[in-house]
Design an enzyme around this catalytic site. Sequence first.
Site, short mmCIF file in Angstrom:
data_model
loop_
_atom_site.label_atom_id
_atom_site.label_comp_id
_atom_site.label_asym_id
_atom_site.label_seq_id
_atom_site.Cartn_x
_atom_site.Cartn_y
_atom_site.Cartn_z
N ASP A 181 0.86 -1.31 -0.23
CA ASP A 181 0.24 0.24 0.11
C ASP A 181 0.99 1.10 -0.07
OD1 ASP A 181 -1.85 1.77 0.78
OD2 ASP A 181 -2.19 1.21 2.65
N GLU B 94 30.67 12.06 2.63
CA GLU B 94 31.03 11.99 4.24
C GLU B 94 30.01 12.26 5.29
OE1 GLU B 94 34.43 14.52 4.51
OE2 GLU B 94 35.59 13.44 3.00
N GLU C 238 28.45 12.67 8.29
CA GLU C 238 28.76 12.81 9.95
C GLU C 238 27.30 12.97 10.74
OE1 GLU C 238 31.85 16.35 9.32
OE2 GLU C 238 29.63 16.73 9.73
N GLU D 226 34.54 13.74 14.95
CA GLU D 226 34.32 14.89 14.32
C GLU D 226 34.35 16.30 15.37
OE1 GLU D 226 33.99 17.02 12.45
OE2 GLU D 226 35.06 15.21 10.25
N GLU E 221 32.18 10.48 12.00
CA GLU E 221 31.80 10.57 10.71
C GLU E 221 32.64 9.06 10.49
OE1 GLU E 221 34.40 12.13 7.27
OE2 GLU E 221 33.74 13.95 7.71
N HIS F 47 29.38 16.41 2.84
CA HIS F 47 30.35 16.54 1.96
C HIS F 47 30.02 15.72 0.90
CE1 HIS F 47 32.35 18.95 5.46
NE2 HIS F 47 31.61 19.83 5.45
N ARG G 90 38.56 24.48 2.99
CA ARG G 90 37.25 24.21 3.21
C ARG G 90 35.89 25.53 4.03
NH1 ARG G 90 41.13 20.57 3.94
NH2 ARG G 90 40.06 17.79 4.43
N GLU H 230 34.43 18.51 -4.27
CA GLU H 230 33.90 17.67 -3.11
C GLU H 230 32.59 19.26 -3.34
OE1 GLU H 230 34.53 17.13 1.59
OE2 GLU H 230 35.49 19.10 0.19
N ARG I 285 30.13 21.50 -1.42
CA ARG I 285 30.19 21.08 1.48
C ARG I 285 28.55 20.82 1.32
NH1 ARG I 285 35.03 20.10 2.76
NH2 ARG I 285 34.18 21.62 4.84
#
Length: 471
Positions: free
Chosen positions: A51, A130, A132, A213, A221, A270, A340, A359, A361
């Site tokens: 369903d 990644e 977290e 982390e 992580e 990320h 970063r 990457e 982020r």
Amino acid sequence: MSVKDVLKFAAEENAAYVNVRFTDLVGAWHHLTFPIEELSEKSFEEGFGFDGSSLRGWASIHESDMLLVPDSYRYWIDPFMSEKTLCLVADVVDPITKEGYWLDPRGVGRRAESYLKFTGIADTVYFGPEAEFFVFNDVRFQNDGHSAGFSIDNPEAIWNTNSQNGNSNLGYHIRNKEGYVPLPPLDTLQDFRTEVANELKKAGIHVECHHHEVATAGQCEIDFRYSTLIGTADNLQIFKYTVRNVAQKQGKGATFMPKPLYGDNGSGMHCHQSLWKGEKPLFAGDGYAGLSELALFYIGGLLKHAPAIVAFAAPTTNSYKRLVPGFEAPVNLAYSARNRSAAIRIPMFSTNPKLKRLEFRPPDPSCNSYLAFSAMLLAGLDGIQNRIMPGEPLDKDIYDLSPEQLQDVASLPGSLDESLKALEDDHEFLLKGDVFTRQLIERWISYKREREIQPLRLRPHPLEFGMYFDI
């Protein structure tokens, strides 16, 4: 893997049941369990009925009959069930048309992979997230008409330096924003993460690293190896399930909520990504940070469409308590090597062309990865198809730039409502190859506004009593 491989594996393991899993629109995993005798070769063609009207954002009552058609490529034994149970991931199929259900997120991911091949640009996109998360020893919350609040706890948290509530208190506590990779006894979750890694290995997921982390109170992580769009999205569902169940087994509660703590880092996801054609990595070249021109175009597409992408990649009201200018999450739409503080970082750990990737982020682990990965891929492809250059890289700590220096740097929306508006204004790139449909996008927007934004907007916040009760 073939259907025969699945049936042989089930027989060799003496599985008593088969557990068929699928993902709803919001991103939660659901399951049905059948005696193993109900599983046959025909099951992988005819599916199992269920369903679809009782799930968030899905079918109406008059169109509730759906089929779950298992995918034979992915199977494992569930370690958390007392009876030996074979697990399969399924696509959702309309029983009348025999086509994929238009609101099945995994179907969106399948169409995204097919469209990539259709363009001829590449054969494969790889994603490596990644994700977290936090692990708490006590979680309490309430939302009544006359009262509201929450309380979370973990023995390693900085606020427990003078605790007498039963948590072990021997003086080892992680200060705010100082939780990145400390050794035990500060890191209390080493054995927890190792147990998660062991269970993931049994499910066919290769763990590459795990660590504590940045935040206090149990932020972790666990990184696992990249795979295709569908492969990684499936693995992420297995990953979340495993983290939650190992935590439950150990008397803890794990959450992928992006911002459960005030005054400390939130949880991001990320997303590393790259395109390949045959055995050739397409992002490697002789340009900036070792990138190819194609990779720069991909970055250009991601940056152009990022405000719309985060409607899927940072899809909760809580996401925007992490995505705040000047704090830990990258809201500025720039790219840079090693940096970063930019929305897109180009990792520089290796000169190997096969490891060249970017990457992105801003995403967080509350997202539906099938939808988020598909949106990122389509944005990147749009950048390649339209040769969108991303401009000059920003090789500075963006958090330290003055308002004057930032005035020409675009930023992400400041709320879920704003990101949904960006998606309304910019979604043509998602419709290519019929990967997304207008109807799915409209359903997503209406669900988020009616079921998440509006309830939060209507409720008094506990902080408001502190700010306004005596005015």
